[in-house]
Design a protein around this motif. Structure first.
Motif, PDB file in Angstrom:
ATOM      1  N   SER A   1     -33.843   1.896 -31.332  1.00 42.52           N
ATOM      2  CA  SER A   1     -35.206   1.366 -31.216  1.00 42.52           C
ATOM      3  C   SER A   1     -35.800   1.069 -32.586  1.00 42.52           C
ATOM      4  CB  SER A   1     -36.089   2.375 -30.472  1.00 42.52           C
ATOM      5  OG  SER A   1     -35.617   2.592 -29.162  1.00 42.52           O
ATOM      6  N   PHE A   2     -35.542   1.962 -33.557  1.00 41.64           N
ATOM      7  CA  PHE A   2     -36.079   1.769 -34.911  1.00 41.64           C
ATOM      8  C   PHE A   2     -35.504   0.507 -35.552  1.00 41.64           C
ATOM      9  CE2 PHE A   2     -35.622   2.465 -39.512  1.00 41.64           C
ATOM     10  CZ  PHE A   2     -36.964   2.628 -39.868  1.00 41.64           C
ATOM     11  N   LEU A   3     -34.230   0.277 -35.310  1.00 41.04           N
ATOM     12  CA  LEU A   3     -33.579  -0.896 -35.892  1.00 41.04           C
ATOM     13  C   LEU A   3     -33.803  -2.160 -35.070  1.00 41.04           C
ATOM     14  CD1 LEU A   3     -30.108   0.663 -36.884  1.00 41.04           C
ATOM     15  CD2 LEU A   3     -32.052   0.182 -38.392  1.00 41.04           C
ATOM     16  N   GLY A   4     -34.419  -1.986 -33.885  1.00 44.30           N
ATOM     17  CA  GLY A   4     -34.603  -3.138 -33.012  1.00 44.30           C
ATOM     18  C   GLY A   4     -33.275  -3.694 -32.551  1.00 44.30           C
TER      19      GLY A   4
ATOM     20  N   ALA B   1     -33.119   6.517 -30.447  1.00 46.10           N
ATOM     21  CA  ALA B   1     -34.198   6.425 -31.437  1.00 46.10           C
ATOM     22  C   ALA B   1     -33.795   5.505 -32.585  1.00 46.10           C
ATOM     23  CB  ALA B   1     -34.541   7.811 -31.967  1.00 46.10           C
ATOM     24  N   ILE B   2     -32.549   5.634 -33.042  1.00 48.74           N
ATOM     25  CA  ILE B   2     -32.067   4.766 -34.122  1.00 48.74           C
ATOM     26  C   ILE B   2     -32.009   3.318 -33.652  1.00 48.74           C
ATOM     27  CG2 ILE B   2     -30.070   4.214 -35.573  1.00 48.74           C
ATOM     28  CD1 ILE B   2     -29.447   7.199 -35.677  1.00 48.74           C
TER      29      ILE B   2
ATOM     30  N   GLN C   1     -26.988  -1.228 -28.397  1.00 52.44           N
ATOM     31  CA  GLN C   1     -27.255   0.182 -28.143  1.00 52.44           C
ATOM     32  C   GLN C   1     -25.996   0.913 -27.667  1.00 52.44           C
ATOM     33  OE1 GLN C   1     -30.333   2.032 -28.602  1.00 52.44           O
ATOM     34  NE2 GLN C   1     -28.683   3.530 -28.506  1.00 52.44           N
TER      35      GLN C   1
ATOM     36  N   GLU D   1     -31.460  -3.088 -29.612  1.00 53.79           N
ATOM     37  CA  GLU D   1     -31.172  -2.728 -28.232  1.00 53.79           C
ATOM     38  C   GLU D   1     -29.911  -3.410 -27.711  1.00 53.79           C
ATOM     39  OE1 GLU D   1     -34.095  -3.513 -29.372  1.00 53.79           O
ATOM     40  OE2 GLU D   1     -35.384  -1.778 -28.955  1.00 53.79           O
TER      41      GLU D   1
END
Length: 446
Positions: free
Chosen positions: A118-121, A115-116, A126, A123
């Motif tokens: 994805s929120f920060l963009g 989730a973090i 990751q 990937e």
């Protein structure tokens, strides 16, 4: 006076019809059992699920476990000093709440990390984000569970007994051994029944938040704070011939203990067992698969081991009140040698049987040595700092085990090299242990 008054809330232990130390033995034993989610055998049942959820390799997860565990080890000596300052009741209550929060976090760690990301963009990073999140989770889990909760519970019990310290520890070790033996099977049942996430959530509610209530109500640090004496009797009631010969007269500081030869022999012995058993337990399913035995056999190995450990615990606990601790240490190290050689040649048949025997001996005597020896050799006044340092070493070395075993398998296709490496150090320490005398005895002869 304020501390004494607080110990009478919500009841006064001095009014107990039975010496309250026996109740302390019950609550302390439960405290150690409740630390299982933070022990390697507790984590091991979740290992494969975490690998799948996070998309890690076994080596990558082992590395995160190593770094998290090592980080927690650096905090444990300080935690021992906290224990000396605030006592078992407050620290036990606080640390169990913290354990509950950590288990809730771990149940969602992959979702939080993604989730973090994805929120920060982010990937593209990751993997690194997930690695940091699970490493932080391991750090907190090992600090709260394996580290502080175990230390608080064990020290509290040992402070309430002197002449009967070995017996009390032996009784406690019986139930700890049984609890630890069935824990992987219970955890596996919870995982298969409810999923690995809900298994950790249920453990958070029971071992974390639930047991914090027990700690705050029933834990007490010293018998003297409650108007009682160790073993439930006063000094005047103890005849000289009944006193254990190794009664601690000098109260060592941590600095003084570090200058003591037996301190390091014991620390190395316990630390090597922590390294070995965590490496073995963390990779237990894979170890047995490599030896042509399935998951059921792997997890079931703890049951016969615990049965033997129960007998060894009771016998060793009783003997620790009557013989020199170094003799138990030598038997402990011999058990390590038997276990490590058996693991190096593991297969169905005699190696499997001797693995159980070796682990049973070591498992039965580990708590005797790690509980009885510190107050016996170095006194109670600085017990938190001394046992905290020893626990710090245990946790540090336990961090090395999983990665050492994992790399042994990935690089050589066998776990034997990890077993041989441990064996060399243990064999040297076995020789050193012949001179590991109680420093209190040396003081008595001067």
């Amino acid at each position: 006076m304020q501390k004494t008054s607080f110990n009478r809330v919500p009841f006064n232990p001095a009014n107990s019809p039975v010496f309250y130390g026996w109740f302390i033995l019950l609550w302390g034993t439960l405290g150690i059992i409740m630390s299982v989610p933070g022990q390697t055998m507790g984590v091991s049942t979740f290992t494969d699920h975490l690998i799948d959820a996070l998309g890690f390799s076994r080596n990558e997860l082992s590395t995160a476990y190593l770094l998290g565990t090592i980080s927690s080890s650096f905090m444990l000596t300080r935690a021992g000093r906290w224990y000396d300052q605030v006592g078992a009741r407050w620290l036990g209550g606080i640390i169990t709440v913290a354990l509950g929060i950590v288990l809730l976090y771990l149940s969602q760690v992959d979702r939080i990390a993604f989730a973090i990301g994805s929120f920060l963009g982010a990937e593209n990073i990751q993997f690194y984000l997930s690695f940091i999140m699970i490493m932080g989770g391991f750090f907190l889990l090992r600090f709260t569970g394996q580290g502080v909760l175990t230390m608080v519970s064990r020290n509290m019990m040992m402070k309430w007994f002197d002449r009967k310290r070995g017996l009390a520890n032996g009784i406690s070790s019986v139930f700890v051994s049984l609890g630890f033996a069935i824990a992987p099977l219970v955890f596996d049942f919870l995982i298969e029944t409810y999923s690995w996430r809900w298994a950790w959530i249920l453990l958070a509610l029971i071992a974390g938040f639930g047991f914090s209530i027990v700690a705050l109500i029933f834990f007490r640090d010293n018998p003297e704070d409650c108007g009682l004496e160790q073993d439930g009797v006063s000094e005047q009631q103890i005849n000289e011939e009944q006193k254990i010969k190794s009664r601690a007269e000098k109260q060592y500081t941590l600095k003084e203990a570090k200058k003591s030869y037996p301190f390091w022999v014991l620390v190395v012995a316990l630390s090597m067992q922590a390294l070995y058993i965590t490496g073995f337990t963390f990779n237990i399913v894979s170890i047995f698969e490599a030896a042509s035995m399935d998951k059921t056999v792997a997890l079931a190995v703890f049951v016969p081991t615990s049965i033997l450990s129960v007998f060894i615990s009771l016998t060793g606990g009783w003997l620790s009140d009557h013989i020199k601790m170094k003799y138990l240490l030598l038997v402990f190290l011999f058990g390590q040698i038997v276990s490590m050689i058996s693991l190096a040649f593991l297969s169905p048949g005699l190696p499997y049987v001797f693995l159980i025997i070796g682990n049973g001996i070591v498992g039965g005597l580990f708590n005797v040595l790690n509980s009885v020896v510190w107050p016996r050799f170095y006194g109670r006044k600085h017990l938190g700092a001394i046992s905290g340092f020893a626990m710090s070493s245990l946790v540090f070395f336990s961090a090395l085990g999983p990665l050492m075993f994992s790399f042994s398998f990935s690089e050589t296709g066998t776990y034997s090299w990890a077993a041989w490496g441990c064996l060399v150090i243990v064999a040297v320490n076995f020789i050193a242990a012949f001179k590991a005398e109680n420093p209190q005895e040396k003081l008595a002869t001067n």
